[in-house]
Design a protein around this motif. Sequence first.
Motif, PDB file in Angstrom:
ATOM      1  N   ALA A 295       0.836  -1.206   0.000  1.00 20.27           N
ATOM      2  CA  ALA A 295       0.000   0.000   0.000  1.00 20.27           C
ATOM      3  C   ALA A 295       0.871   1.256   0.000  1.00 20.27           C
ATOM      4  CB  ALA A 295      -0.922  -0.006   1.216  1.00 20.27           C
ATOM      5  N   GLY A 296       1.879   1.283   0.866  1.00 22.13           N
ATOM      6  CA  GLY A 296       2.727   2.465   0.973  1.00 22.13           C
ATOM      7  C   GLY A 296       3.509   2.751  -0.292  1.00 22.13           C
ATOM      8  N   ALA A 297       3.811   1.706  -1.065  1.00 22.51           N
ATOM      9  CA  ALA A 297       4.606   1.879  -2.281  1.00 22.51           C
ATOM     10  C   ALA A 297       3.804   2.507  -3.416  1.00 22.51           C
ATOM     11  CB  ALA A 297       5.153   0.528  -2.734  1.00 22.51           C
ATOM     12  N   SER A 298       2.475   2.447  -3.332  1.00 21.55           N
ATOM     13  CA  SER A 298       1.687   2.822  -4.511  1.00 21.55           C
ATOM     14  C   SER A 298       0.594   3.854  -4.258  1.00 21.55           C
ATOM     15  CB  SER A 298       1.041   1.565  -5.103  1.00 21.55           C
ATOM     16  OG  SER A 298       0.212   0.937  -4.131  1.00 21.55           O
ATOM     17  N   ILE A 299       0.221   4.080  -3.003  1.00 26.05           N
ATOM     18  CA  ILE A 299      -0.857   5.032  -2.711  1.00 26.05           C
ATOM     19  C   ILE A 299      -0.250   6.407  -2.470  1.00 26.05           C
ATOM     20  CG2 ILE A 299      -2.683   5.644  -1.081  1.00 26.05           C
ATOM     21  CD1 ILE A 299      -3.076   2.614  -0.620  1.00 26.05           C
ATOM     22  N   VAL A 306      -4.419  14.726   3.577  1.00 30.40           N
ATOM     23  CA  VAL A 306      -4.728  15.493   2.373  1.00 30.40           C
ATOM     24  C   VAL A 306      -3.991  14.883   1.183  1.00 30.40           C
ATOM     25  CG1 VAL A 306      -4.520  17.750   1.263  1.00 30.40           C
ATOM     26  CG2 VAL A 306      -5.121  17.600   3.684  1.00 30.40           C
ATOM     27  N   GLY A 307      -4.735  14.658   0.111  1.00 31.73           N
ATOM     28  CA  GLY A 307      -4.142  14.091  -1.097  1.00 31.73           C
ATOM     29  C   GLY A 307      -3.999  12.590  -1.071  1.00 31.73           C
ATOM     30  N   ASN A 308      -4.467  11.953  -0.015  1.00 28.03           N
ATOM     31  CA  ASN A 308      -4.423  10.495   0.107  1.00 28.03           C
ATOM     32  C   ASN A 308      -5.769   9.950  -0.356  1.00 28.03           C
ATOM     33  OD1 ASN A 308      -4.503   7.818   0.972  1.00 28.03           O
ATOM     34  ND2 ASN A 308      -3.374   8.229   2.861  1.00 28.03           N
ATOM     35  N   PRO A 309      -5.825   9.277  -1.497  1.00 28.92           N
ATOM     36  CA  PRO A 309      -7.118   8.888  -2.081  1.00 28.92           C
ATOM     37  C   PRO A 309      -7.912   7.872  -1.278  1.00 28.92           C
ATOM     38  CG  PRO A 309      -5.310   7.908  -3.309  1.00 28.92           C
ATOM     39  CD  PRO A 309      -4.695   8.875  -2.349  1.00 28.92           C
ATOM     40  N   ILE A 310      -7.262   7.129  -0.367  1.00 28.02           N
ATOM     41  CA  ILE A 310      -8.020   6.135   0.408  1.00 28.02           C
ATOM     42  C   ILE A 310      -8.380   6.658   1.791  1.00 28.02           C
ATOM     43  CG2 ILE A 310      -6.888   4.240  -0.822  1.00 28.02           C
ATOM     44  CD1 ILE A 310      -5.443   3.643   1.913  1.00 28.02           C
ATOM     45  N   CYS A 311      -7.938   7.873   2.132  1.00 24.74           N
ATOM     46  CA  CYS A 311      -8.084   8.368   3.502  1.00 24.74           C
ATOM     47  C   CYS A 311      -9.337   9.220   3.674  1.00 24.74           C
ATOM     48  CB  CYS A 311      -6.853   9.190   3.889  1.00 24.74           C
ATOM     49  SG  CYS A 311      -6.898   9.799   5.588  1.00 24.74           S
ATOM     50  N   LEU A 312     -10.106   8.918   4.714  1.00 25.36           N
ATOM     51  CA  LEU A 312     -11.248   9.742   5.077  1.00 25.36           C
ATOM     52  C   LEU A 312     -10.758  11.136   5.459  1.00 25.36           C
ATOM     53  CD1 LEU A 312     -14.366   9.679   5.726  1.00 25.36           C
ATOM     54  CD2 LEU A 312     -13.695   9.206   8.094  1.00 25.36           C
TER      55      LEU A 312
END
Length: 512
Positions: A295-299, A306-312
């Motif tokens: 996950a860390g390598a690609s997200i 902010v700017g994290n597409p999977i983060c609420l």
Amino acid sequence: MQHSSIHWFRKGLRLHDNPALLAAATDCCRLHPLFILDPSSNRAGANARRFLLDALLDLDGSLREMGSRLFVVRGCPQEVFPCLFRAWGTTRLTFEVDTEPPARQRDTAVAELAAQHGVEVIQKVSHTLYDTERVLALNGGKAPLTYKHLQSLLTSLGPPEKPAPALTQEHLQGCHTPCQTSHDTDYGVPTLEELGQNPAEMGPHLYPGGETAALARLDAHMERTAWVRGFKKPETEPTSLSPSTTVLSPYIKFGCLSVRTFWWRLDEVYQGREHSQPPVSLHGQLLWREFFYTAGASIPNFDRMVGNPICLQVDWDDNPQYLRAWREGQTGYPFIDAIMTQLRSEGWIHHLARHAVACFLTRGDLWVSWEEGLKVFEELLLDADWSLNAGNWLWLGSSAFFHRYFHVYSPVAFGKKTDRDGAYIRKYLPILKDFPAEYIYEPWKAPRAVQERAGCLVGTHYPRPIVEHRAASERNLGRMKAARAQKGTKREPPAGPSVAESRRKKSKAEQH
């Protein structure tokens, strides 16, 4: 061609299962094993620095036994390497693949510098069980967002590769490491004092760093065959006065222990016998590591909101007072404060203790952003691994992966489940050691006479609770529900099975 090689140690601080180091020694007439102390690279605190220096000293000692030495240089790699390439006549640079985005940018820049100087670059995968790029390619370039999905991808790849042979003197035949009599002055491992740390102010040295300590710890655990086969991580105890898990995580984080070596040693213990299964087994824990590394390598922006597409996206409070109290173990909740005191002193806490304090800081009680907790853990934990740290804070803050935000750890009831007498609190908060068991988790409820007999007045010698847990957690449940409603009706990926299943089994005592 006989190469003049630099092997650049970063995380893989070991001689066993180090294929990039073996590549450096192949067809090599001159070898410089190198470690670069980059002061801008991380937020590591005193305990992690001590662990790192232990590991470097151990590595230098192992290399010395083979007629080589470790060269420790300070500075930014992009500035250091051109000088070293020229001074050492380098023709080959080898290093272990790093999956973290900032490290990848650094490595790309170094590879470009090497090309400009006519230096061949060889990178080898050995910090993860699998080649992360290959796993992502199987999933269309995207990270699998559930543990089961990762398992299905890995099943198609088969078991992890076997470890590479450990470096021996035979590998170094005909290979010379140029060392001057001034080596220790010019390239020696620095002391803690030289890094600005006062050893007298540090906590107990419970977990010495280095490959030698790592392999000894691994051997000791592998001898406990019944324990290894029966290991189920959710059933271990956060309040145990000696660790109820392996505490191999710091050694894996720094690469003193190869994760592939750990995997296959476990496989030997499992062979032909009944044993626990992922996600709760020890193999399962290594797969959780793989999950967060992928996950860390690609997200994008994985370690921030902010700017994290999977983060609420949550409107967390900016409350320096709450953050400081939590960080310093001054919240007025003894279970939380004892955990944070152990963390600050020893550099390690049980995973369920991490869950408890992370929940308390974020959605449970204080409503402070998980990013602030991540920074504190990055400083204080020996095993503060970028991908795992970010992934677990996203999880515990109920901002990604885990969405049962209504499951809240009680800062009172949860610790009592495994330590009703409060021995853990008495150890790490000696100011409270003479409180009766009925008040050790809630000393503010003790009559004044009891507090006086215990030699500790709440509000004077120990703080009152920073918030009232029930009221704060109910308010925060409403805020989290509103944040999720704002997100819309977009379908969320289900939680991974380990925490989801273990949460369902937890008693109501853990909540409110």
